[in-house]
Design an enzyme around this catalytic site. Structure first.
Site, mmCIF file in Angstrom:
data_model
loop_
_atom_site.group_PDB
_atom_site.id
_atom_site.type_symbol
_atom_site.label_atom_id
_atom_site.label_comp_id
_atom_site.label_asym_id
_atom_site.label_seq_id
_atom_site.Cartn_x
_atom_site.Cartn_y
_atom_site.Cartn_z
ATOM 1 C CB THR A 209 -2.554 5.555 10.224
ATOM 2 O OG1 THR A 209 -2.057 4.603 9.291
ATOM 3 C CG2 THR A 209 -3.920 5.138 10.721
ATOM 4 C CB THR B 268 -1.139 4.897 14.118
ATOM 5 O OG1 THR B 268 -0.462 4.960 12.869
ATOM 6 C CG2 THR B 268 -0.273 5.549 15.191
ATOM 7 N NE ARG C 137 -0.259 -3.870 4.809
ATOM 8 C CZ ARG C 137 -0.271 -2.832 5.625
ATOM 9 N NH1 ARG C 137 -0.861 -1.710 5.254
ATOM 10 N NH2 ARG C 137 0.305 -2.890 6.796
ATOM 11 C CB VAL C 138 -6.527 -4.468 3.619
ATOM 12 C CG1 VAL C 138 -7.311 -3.641 4.623
ATOM 13 C CG2 VAL C 138 -7.104 -4.289 2.216
ATOM 14 N N GLY C 139 -4.258 -3.061 5.696
ATOM 15 C CA GLY C 139 -3.672 -3.071 7.032
ATOM 16 C C GLY C 139 -4.719 -3.029 8.120
ATOM 17 C CG ASP C 140 -3.562 -1.045 11.750
ATOM 18 O OD1 ASP C 140 -3.177 -0.545 10.677
ATOM 19 O OD2 ASP C 140 -3.324 -0.526 12.860
ATOM 20 N N GLY D 183 0.719 -2.145 10.989
ATOM 21 C CA GLY D 183 -0.613 -2.707 10.843
ATOM 22 C C GLY D 183 -0.651 -4.190 10.596
#
Lengths: 185, 137
Positions: free
Chosen positions: B1, B52, B29-32, B55
């Site tokens: 990231t 980073t 899945r989607v992270g931060d 997430g």
């Protein structure tokens, strides 16, 4: 540090981003342009394998991309999540910011939006990401993000089904434990 | 990231994040990264932040929103970053996180947990990008 200034997470291979973004600022581009150009430099260079195409494959061996860009003057935001088959994630996020009243588009619908805005659809996998994924499968799919399922996700690949007794006591968020080795973004 | 913050000569600021997320994620899945306030956040009246790390945990804390609001309430970038990281460490002691913060004067700092974090910066008159090592708190 005197402006114009760019800062970002990480060093090493990531510094192409600061160089590109700073160059943009010194050539009278906007701060939004600079952030987009810096992020795109990392996407194109696949910084450390954690940015752009060909990295961090999913369980299905697919690389998907997440990106966002924010205007500090207007607090306008554009973002994409789980973007499939489009390399230029932060540029698509910029299009969400500039050309929609929304904040985030996700998945196949984000891909469709990107295509409608002229972005090319292409396979984001590389030989390296395919090898990573195959190695992961040969290693009994370790590590993974499943909890409270059978077969035991700590030793077996899926498909998984939920345990009859519900979520495992090791679920992150219950005690803060068992997060080592889970990887990161 | 990678998460970036830019400050222009006119005081305008922007921030952004781009990532391919976590390896071996469950599809969908989607992270931060794309979450405003988590992967990055910026308000030209105050400053900006990039983050980073893990997430799945970080997106529950909106560490960049926290860091910018900390600066709005008078904290230095270093104190703002450390507070944002400590809030996560308090609940998840083993979390891997890195937060980089810059105010609207170009003062910057970072804080980290769980790893030796680095961040990069380049400003007016610098002929190359500098990399800063950050020890975990």
């Amino acid at each position: 540090t005197a402006p114009p200034v760019v800062i970002h997470t990480w060093g090493g291979p990531f510094t192409v981003a600061a160089d590109a973004a700073h160059d943009a600022l010194t050539n009278a581009r906007s701060v939004l342009d600079a952030v987009q150009i810096g992020g795109a430099a990392c996407e194109n260079n696949q910084c450390d394998g954690t940015v752009g195409y060909g990295g961090s494959p999913s369980e299905n061996c697919e690389t998907t991309l997440d990106a966002m860009i924010m205007d500090g003057n207007t607090l306008n935001v554009g973002a994409v999540g789980a973007l499939r088959r489009v390399k230029h994630a932060i540029a698509v996020a910029r299009h969400v910011l500039e050309y929609t009243g929304h904040t985030m588009l996700v998945g196949d619908s984000a891909t469709l939006f990107a295509a409608q805005n002229g972005f090319k659809e292409e396979d984001l996998a590389t030989d390296q990401s395919r090898d990573m994924c195959e190695h992961w499968k040969r290693n009994q799919c370790q590590p993974n993000s499943w909890i409270g399922v059978v077969p035991d996700p700590k030793s077996s690949c899926g498909p998984y089904t939920p345990l009859e007794n519900g979520a495992s006591e090791t679920a992150p968020g219950q005690d803060g434990g068992d997060i080592k080795g889970r990887g990161h973004d | 990231t990678i998460s970036l913050v830019a400050l222009g000569k006119d005081g305008s600021m922007a921030a952004g994040t781009t990532t391919n997320g976590k390896a071996y994620k469950i599809p969908g899945r989607v992270g931060d990264g794309p979450i405003a306030g988590s992967g990055s956040y910026v308000d030209s009246l105050v400053g900006g932040c990039g983050a980073t790390g893990d997430g799945d945990l970080m997106m529950r804390f909106l560490p960049c929103y926290q860091a910018v609001e900390n600066m709005r309430r008078g904290m230095s970038p270093a104190a703002a970053a450390e507070d944002a990281v400590r809030r996560m460490v308090k609940r998840f002691p083993d979390i891997q996180a890195g937060v980089v913060v810059m105010n609207n004067k170009g003062e910057h700092a970072a804080a980290a947990s769980g790893w030796h974090f680095t961040y990069s910066f380049r400003g007016q008159g610098m002929n190359k990008t500098h990399v800063v090592q950050v020890d975990p708190i």
